[in-house]
Design a protein around this motif. Structure first.
Motif, PDB file in Angstrom:
ATOM      1  N   HIS A   1      71.889  32.611  33.673  1.00  0.00           N
ATOM      2  CA  HIS A   1      72.794  32.649  34.833  1.00  0.00           C
ATOM      3  C   HIS A   1      72.659  31.406  35.604  1.00  0.00           C
ATOM      4  O   HIS A   1      71.576  30.844  35.614  1.00  0.00           O
ATOM      5  CB  HIS A   1      72.749  33.801  35.489  1.00  0.00           C
ATOM      6  CG  HIS A   1      71.383  33.855  36.042  1.00  0.00           C
ATOM      7  ND1 HIS A   1      70.497  34.711  35.354  1.00  0.00           N
ATOM      8  CD2 HIS A   1      70.626  33.674  37.237  1.00  0.00           C
ATOM      9  CE1 HIS A   1      69.316  34.772  36.037  1.00  0.00           C
ATOM     10  NE2 HIS A   1      69.475  33.894  37.240  1.00  0.00           N
TER      11      HIS A   1
ATOM     12  N   HIS B   1      72.874  30.409  39.592  1.00  0.00           N
ATOM     13  CA  HIS B   1      72.976  31.418  40.881  1.00  0.00           C
ATOM     14  C   HIS B   1      74.292  31.346  41.485  1.00  0.00           C
ATOM     15  O   HIS B   1      74.958  29.977  41.337  1.00  0.00           O
ATOM     16  CB  HIS B   1      71.796  30.842  41.810  1.00  0.00           C
ATOM     17  CG  HIS B   1      70.277  31.331  41.325  1.00  0.00           C
ATOM     18  ND1 HIS B   1      69.225  30.929  41.802  1.00  0.00           N
ATOM     19  CD2 HIS B   1      70.200  32.478  40.429  1.00  0.00           C
ATOM     20  CE1 HIS B   1      68.243  31.635  41.208  1.00  0.00           C
ATOM     21  NE2 HIS B   1      68.697  32.445  40.367  1.00  0.00           N
TER      22      HIS B   1
ATOM     23  N   GLU C   1      64.398  28.786  42.026  1.00  0.00           N
ATOM     24  CA  GLU C   1      63.956  29.922  41.453  1.00  0.00           C
ATOM     25  C   GLU C   1      62.324  29.664  41.068  1.00  0.00           C
ATOM     26  O   GLU C   1      62.097  28.547  40.278  1.00  0.00           O
ATOM     27  CB  GLU C   1      64.545  30.854  40.440  1.00  0.00           C
ATOM     28  CG  GLU C   1      63.667  32.033  40.131  1.00  0.00           C
ATOM     29  CD  GLU C   1      64.595  33.318  39.726  1.00  0.00           C
ATOM     30  OE1 GLU C   1      66.030  32.990  39.670  1.00  0.00           O
ATOM     31  OE2 GLU C   1      64.386  34.278  39.156  1.00  0.00           O
TER      32      GLU C   1
ATOM     33  N   HIS D   1      69.317  29.247  34.027  1.00  0.00           N
ATOM     34  CA  HIS D   1      68.159  29.525  33.267  1.00  0.00           C
ATOM     35  C   HIS D   1      68.024  30.791  32.492  1.00  0.00           C
ATOM     36  O   HIS D   1      68.805  31.578  32.881  1.00  0.00           O
ATOM     37  CB  HIS D   1      66.791  29.541  34.426  1.00  0.00           C
ATOM     38  CG  HIS D   1      67.325  30.234  35.770  1.00  0.00           C
ATOM     39  ND1 HIS D   1      68.233  29.769  36.600  1.00  0.00           N
ATOM     40  CD2 HIS D   1      67.048  31.601  36.015  1.00  0.00           C
ATOM     41  CE1 HIS D   1      68.507  30.549  37.671  1.00  0.00           C
ATOM     42  NE2 HIS D   1      67.731  31.515  37.422  1.00  0.00           N
TER      43      HIS D   1
END
Ligand code: PAN
Ligand code: ZN
Length: 188
Positions: A94, A96, A103, A142
């Motif tokens: 996904h 964000h 992340e 990612h």
């Protein structure tokens, strides 16, 4: 001092750094093979896997915090080993929803790859194994991929209001996939 956020009582929780077990986790997300339709190259191989056993693919354990700016969401991501055809088990992947949020993935167990892409077409992959920290910068979609034979377990931390955008990856996919071919990891 400016005080926008509500005062929350500090807390500590236990995480087993070998297995990733987080006994106090209250959110448990499970994805089986049947949740992964449309993600693998070999759709027939996925259907055979679903018909045979529909195995658990991955799990996420969270002990949630308020999903508002300033807080940090954290979780354990546990991706099981296996292949669909020759393609290694992977998470959906996904961006964000607030795409300018990064992340951190700290790998606790297993072996794999973090594959990443930007909307503008850049691609990258970084190895994951115990002790490796992968920094996923803002704007990078990612997906983790398990290339080993035990669960790939990571501790993840990201801004609590980041949100998950799966729709764009469902449409775009990633430019490269991760395969196990004659025991070798091949990204292509
Ligand atoms: C992780 C992922 C987790 C599962 O916590 O959510 O590994 O992968 P998917 O969300 O792609 O199914 C994370 O990146 N959170 O932002
Ligand atoms: Zn994420």
């Amino acid at each position: 001092m400016q005080q926008n956020a509500e005062i929350m009582t500090p807390f500590g929780i236990e995480i087993d750094l070998e297995t990733g077990a987080m006994p106090k986790a209250t959110n448990h997300i499970k994805r089986n093979a049947s949740d992964m339709r449309g993600y693998y190259q070999d759709a027939d191989a996925l259907e055979r896997l679903i018909a045979a056993a529909d195995p658990l693919h991955y799990e996420v354990f969270e002990h949630p915090v308020p999903e508002v700016p300033g807080h940090l969401m954290y979780c354990i991501s546990k991706l099981y080993p296996g292949t669909v055809g020759r393609e290694c088990f992977m998470t959906k992947g996904h961006y964000h929803t607030i795409s300018e949020t990064a992340e951190i993935y700290l790998c606790l167990r297993g072996e794999g790859q973090m594959v990443m892409k930007t909307a503008a077409g850049r691609f990258d992959a970084k190895p994951m194994r115990r002790g490796m920290m992968v920094y996923v910068p803002p704007l990078w979609a990612h997906r983790s991929v398990n290339t080993g034979n035990e669960p790939l377990v990571s501790f993840c931390v990201y801004p609590a209001d980041a949100g998950h955008n799966y729709g764009d990856i469902e449409v775009e996919g990633f430019p490269s996939r991760v395969f196990l071919i004659d025991g070798e990891v091949v990204i292509r």
